[in-house]
Design a protein around this motif. Structure first.
Motif, PDB file in Angstrom:
ATOM      1  N   LYS A  57      35.701  34.074  31.780  1.00 59.75           N
ATOM      2  CA  LYS A  57      36.881  34.793  32.257  1.00 59.75           C
ATOM      3  C   LYS A  57      36.932  36.220  31.709  1.00 59.75           C
ATOM      4  CE  LYS A  57      41.900  34.280  32.650  1.00 59.75           C
ATOM      5  NZ  LYS A  57      43.070  33.415  32.310  1.00 59.75           N
ATOM      6  N   ASN A  58      36.640  36.390  30.400  1.00 62.49           N
ATOM      7  CA  ASN A  58      36.658  37.728  29.793  1.00 62.49           C
ATOM      8  C   ASN A  58      35.585  38.620  30.393  1.00 62.49           C
ATOM      9  OD1 ASN A  58      38.796  37.125  28.105  1.00 62.49           O
ATOM     10  ND2 ASN A  58      37.482  36.485  26.404  1.00 62.49           N
ATOM     11  N   ASP A  59      34.424  38.017  30.689  1.00 61.59           N
ATOM     12  CA  ASP A  59      33.341  38.791  31.312  1.00 61.59           C
ATOM     13  C   ASP A  59      33.751  39.277  32.697  1.00 61.59           C
ATOM     14  OD1 ASP A  59      31.803  38.412  29.088  1.00 61.59           O
ATOM     15  OD2 ASP A  59      30.526  36.844  29.961  1.00 61.59           O
ATOM     16  N   ARG A  60      34.395  38.399  33.443  1.00 65.34           N
ATOM     17  CA  ARG A  60      34.837  38.787  34.795  1.00 65.34           C
ATOM     18  C   ARG A  60      35.875  39.911  34.721  1.00 65.34           C
ATOM     19  NH1 ARG A  60      35.524  33.183  35.623  1.00 65.34           N
ATOM     20  NH2 ARG A  60      37.779  33.485  35.925  1.00 65.34           N
ATOM     21  N   ARG A  61      36.813  39.779  33.787  1.00 63.04           N
ATOM     22  CA  ARG A  61      37.861  40.801  33.663  1.00 63.04           C
ATOM     23  C   ARG A  61      37.259  42.153  33.280  1.00 63.04           C
ATOM     24  NH1 ARG A  61      40.511  38.628  29.836  1.00 63.04           N
ATOM     25  NH2 ARG A  61      41.929  37.386  31.138  1.00 63.04           N
ATOM     26  N   LYS A  62      36.365  42.142  32.307  1.00 64.71           N
ATOM     27  CA  LYS A  62      35.735  43.386  31.861  1.00 64.71           C
ATOM     28  C   LYS A  62      34.911  44.004  32.984  1.00 64.71           C
ATOM     29  CE  LYS A  62      32.659  45.183  28.245  1.00 64.71           C
ATOM     30  NZ  LYS A  62      31.812  44.816  27.080  1.00 64.71           N
ATOM     31  N   GLN A  63      34.157  43.163  33.685  1.00 59.84           N
ATOM     32  CA  GLN A  63      33.310  43.662  34.776  1.00 59.84           C
ATOM     33  C   GLN A  63      34.146  44.267  35.891  1.00 59.84           C
ATOM     34  OE1 GLN A  63      29.889  41.320  36.465  1.00 59.84           O
ATOM     35  NE2 GLN A  63      31.249  41.189  38.238  1.00 59.84           N
ATOM     36  N   ARG A  64      35.210  43.595  36.281  1.00 59.39           N
ATOM     37  CA  ARG A  64      36.048  44.104  37.373  1.00 59.39           C
ATOM     38  C   ARG A  64      36.654  45.456  37.015  1.00 59.39           C
ATOM     39  NH1 ARG A  64      37.833  38.492  38.046  1.00 59.39           N
ATOM     40  NH2 ARG A  64      39.659  38.948  36.727  1.00 59.39           N
ATOM     41  N   SER A  65      37.112  45.592  35.765  1.00 61.95           N
ATOM     42  CA  SER A  65      37.732  46.846  35.322  1.00 61.95           C
ATOM     43  C   SER A  65      36.739  48.010  35.387  1.00 61.95           C
ATOM     44  CB  SER A  65      38.265  46.682  33.897  1.00 61.95           C
ATOM     45  OG  SER A  65      38.746  47.906  33.401  1.00 61.95           O
ATOM     46  N   ILE A  66      35.540  47.796  34.857  1.00 59.98           N
ATOM     47  CA  ILE A  66      34.534  48.863  34.831  1.00 59.98           C
ATOM     48  C   ILE A  66      34.102  49.241  36.243  1.00 59.98           C
ATOM     49  CG2 ILE A  66      32.168  49.454  34.161  1.00 59.98           C
ATOM     50  CD1 ILE A  66      34.091  49.556  31.841  1.00 59.98           C
ATOM     51  N   PHE A  67      33.820  48.248  37.067  1.00 59.67           N
ATOM     52  CA  PHE A  67      33.279  48.568  38.392  1.00 59.67           C
ATOM     53  C   PHE A  67      34.334  49.122  39.337  1.00 59.67           C
ATOM     54  CE2 PHE A  67      29.714  45.978  36.917  1.00 59.67           C
ATOM     55  CZ  PHE A  67      28.676  46.799  37.289  1.00 59.67           C
ATOM     56  N   ARG A  68      35.609  48.842  39.097  1.00 55.16           N
ATOM     57  CA  ARG A  68      36.652  49.545  39.863  1.00 55.16           C
ATOM     58  C   ARG A  68      36.601  51.044  39.566  1.00 55.16           C
ATOM     59  NH1 ARG A  68      40.098  44.929  38.976  1.00 55.16           N
ATOM     60  NH2 ARG A  68      40.871  45.869  37.046  1.00 55.16           N
ATOM     61  N   GLU A  69      36.424  51.381  38.278  1.00 56.06           N
ATOM     62  CA  GLU A  69      36.323  52.796  37.902  1.00 56.06           C
ATOM     63  C   GLU A  69      35.098  53.448  38.527  1.00 56.06           C
ATOM     64  OE1 GLU A  69      36.909  53.900  33.799  1.00 56.06           O
ATOM     65  OE2 GLU A  69      37.837  51.971  33.370  1.00 56.06           O
ATOM     66  N   VAL A  70      33.956  52.747  38.470  1.00 56.70           N
ATOM     67  CA  VAL A  70      32.723  53.292  39.041  1.00 56.70           C
ATOM     68  C   VAL A  70      32.885  53.504  40.548  1.00 56.70           C
ATOM     69  CG1 VAL A  70      30.267  52.869  39.457  1.00 56.70           C
ATOM     70  CG2 VAL A  70      31.273  52.255  37.251  1.00 56.70           C
ATOM     71  N   LEU A  71      33.462  52.517  41.218  1.00 60.76           N
ATOM     72  CA  LEU A  71      33.649  52.616  42.668  1.00 60.76           C
ATOM     73  C   LEU A  71      34.568  53.778  43.031  1.00 60.76           C
ATOM     74  CD1 LEU A  71      33.250  51.441  45.508  1.00 60.76           C
ATOM     75  CD2 LEU A  71      35.214  49.928  45.059  1.00 60.76           C
ATOM     76  N   HIS A  72      35.682  53.919  42.324  1.00 62.94           N
ATOM     77  CA  HIS A  72      36.607  55.018  42.606  1.00 62.94           C
ATOM     78  C   HIS A  72      35.941  56.377  42.416  1.00 62.94           C
ATOM     79  CE1 HIS A  72      40.282  52.234  41.761  1.00 62.94           C
ATOM     80  NE2 HIS A  72      39.779  52.066  42.975  1.00 62.94           N
ATOM     81  N   TYR A  73      35.062  56.462  41.410  1.00 61.05           N
ATOM     82  CA  TYR A  73      34.397  57.748  41.194  1.00 61.05           C
ATOM     83  C   TYR A  73      33.381  58.032  42.295  1.00 61.05           C
ATOM     84  CZ  TYR A  73      31.796  61.602  39.338  1.00 61.05           C
ATOM     85  OH  TYR A  73      31.198  62.836  39.212  1.00 61.05           O
TER      86      TYR A  73
END
Length: 482
Positions: A364-380
């Motif tokens: 669960k923690n891995d999924r949360r961390k991954q989603r947060s980072i890749f949302r930032e990457v996608l927005h950029y």
């Protein structure tokens, strides 16, 4: 004329004839006179009083039996009592006359004690016991992370480098990992320049051989990758030769995770993703130093391959790959405003999938961390939006407002851990890198005159951009070498 005004005249006359009967005064009377002199006539007369005490002591030897008979005290006891009484009087008056004198003495004593402990830790690095050497490395890492020790270390850098070289060559995997990290901290403490370059040239061969040694400890190889990246970044030789070598070396490590000719990702070896992650992050740090001509080559060579690595089974490696892709795109846009990622639709589709990943077989923690980072990457990638982060320390703040700035800060944080905030406040190297200027001397009026958050942001951004332009000039000098 008061009795106090007569005292200097009395002592001047005594100095002219030191054999007068004054030496027959009881020693407690002499102590009292010292106290009066020190409190009422500081300065040059104080020196004369010290000379007076020595003269009286010499004369006392001539009347040894008589004086001892009256006072019952030996020469040493008399001298000790006088000095002790004088010291007590000095301590009593220093609070009034000097204010923080006691604090200064305490600070100096603490500094001496700290240096003694550091010297002992350095000596422990040469001990025959592996346990003692490792304890010394751990203690020194804590000290290097939490304090600025330039003056102390600049005098002992060769000794420490020699000890670290032996630890890297002959130590266990844990000792090698600790020694590599400590060397990176040493370079940060020395502030780059010639002193750091000297150490890098000395230890580069052993760090390199350990990094590419498949039989070595994974933890040691990871530390060597981070140390090589940080030390090269800090020393930043203008000819660019060390930069080119370090980039190629780190590439040789993480490129083994790239897909094969059939487009399939290789099965990772135990500990492989962690090593690839450390090498890729160190490489990304050094990419921020490359001139535009070199950047163009790196973008064409690595961006397509890194996109394929987003399918890695290791969450930490996927995150490192995503952040590196965002950094490369940002650097590409800095070089060319019209820069576009090849097959951007496929990249964005993959990023969206990772940003909304709900796969239950992942933690669960891995999924949360991954989603947060890749949302930032996608927005950029899509909109050039970056989520700003504020790092506060003391009365100052650093604003992380770009992928390059984040990679640099994270690299120092990986090495220094929680001590990075202290070094941001006092270490000239870090303050120069992040455009903070000289260390601030706190004043009681500082809190009452704080500038606004927006003003701080503008100042930090302008300073960082100015420094980036300055480093770009150095990159241009490296361009011919690359």
């Amino acid at each position: 004329m008061t009795p106090l005004h007569l005292i200097p005249l009395f002592f001047h006359s005594f100095m002219d004839s030191p054999s007068t009967s004054f030496v027959t005064l009881p020693h407690h009377a002499l102590c009292s006179i010292y106290f009066v002199i020190h409190t009422q006539f500081p300065g040059s007369l104080h020196q004369e009083v010290l000379q007076l005490q020595l003269s009286a002591k010499v004369t006392l030897k001539g009347f040894k039996n008589g004086v001892k008979g009256e006072s019952g005290a030996s020469d040493d006891e008399l001298n000790s009592d006088v000095v002790s009484h004088y010291s007590s009087a000095s301590e009593g008056t220093s609070v009034v006359e000097e204010g923080t004198g006691g604090e200064q003495v305490d600070e100096q004593t603490a500094q001496e004690e700290t240096e003694d402990k550091l010297k002992q830790c350095i000596d422990n690095l040469m001990d025959k016991s592996a346990k003692t050497r490792l304890a010394g490395l751990v203690s020194l890492r804590q000290a290097f992370s939490s304090r600025v020790l330039y003056d102390f270390l600049s005098e002992r850098r060769l000794t420490i480098s020699d000890c670290l070289e032996r630890c890297l060559k002959k130590g266990s995997g844990e000792e090698q990992a600790a020694a590599a990290t400590l060397f990176a901290l040493l370079c940060i403490q020395l502030g780059g320049g010639d002193e750091a370059e000297e150490g890098v040239k000395m230890l580069r061969p052993v760090l390199t051989s350990l990094l590419i040694d498949n039989s070595a400890s994974i933890a040691a190889r990871q530390s060597c990758a981070r140390a090589l990246g940080m030390c090269c970044y800090v020393s930043a030789a203008e000819d660019g030769e060390d930069l080119v070598k370090s980039l190629a070396l780190l590439e040789s490590v993480f490129m083994s995770s790239y897909p094969n000719g059939e487009g399939t990702l290789p099965t990772p070896k135990p500990g492989g993703p962690g090593l690839h992650c450390a090498a890729l992050q160190a490489w990304a740090l050094l990419v921020t130093l490359c001139p535009p001509s070199k950047l163009t080559v790196l973008l064409d060579q690595h961006l397509p391959k890194l996109q394929a690595c987003l399918q890695s089974n290791d969450v930490n490696y996927r995150i490192a790959v995503g952040e590196t892709i965002a950094l490369l795109v940002e650097l590409g846009r800095d070089v060319d405003e019209q820069f576009e990622v090849e097959d951007s639709e496929s990249l964005c589709h993959c990023l969206k999938s990772l940003a909304t990943d709900g796969n239950k077989h992942r933690a669960k923690n891995d999924r949360r961390k991954q989603r947060s980072i890749f949302r930032e990457v996608l927005h950029y990638i899509e909109n050039e939006d970056f989520t700003e982060e504020t790092i506060k320390f003391g009365v100052e703040s650093v604003y992380i407002d770009s992928w390059m700035r984040r990679r640099i800060y994270d690299a120092f944080k990986e090495i220094m851990e929680s001590g990075v905030r202290h070094h941001l406040q006092f270490n000239s190297l870090l303050r120069d890198i992040f455009g903070l200027g000289p260390p601030i001397i706190l004043d009681t009026t500082v809190k009452g005159n704080k500038i606004s958050r927006f003003e701080k942001h503008l100042f930090n951004s302008a300073a960082f951009k100015a420094r980036t332009k300055l480093r770009s000039k150095v990159r241009d000098k490296r361009a011919d070498v690359m």
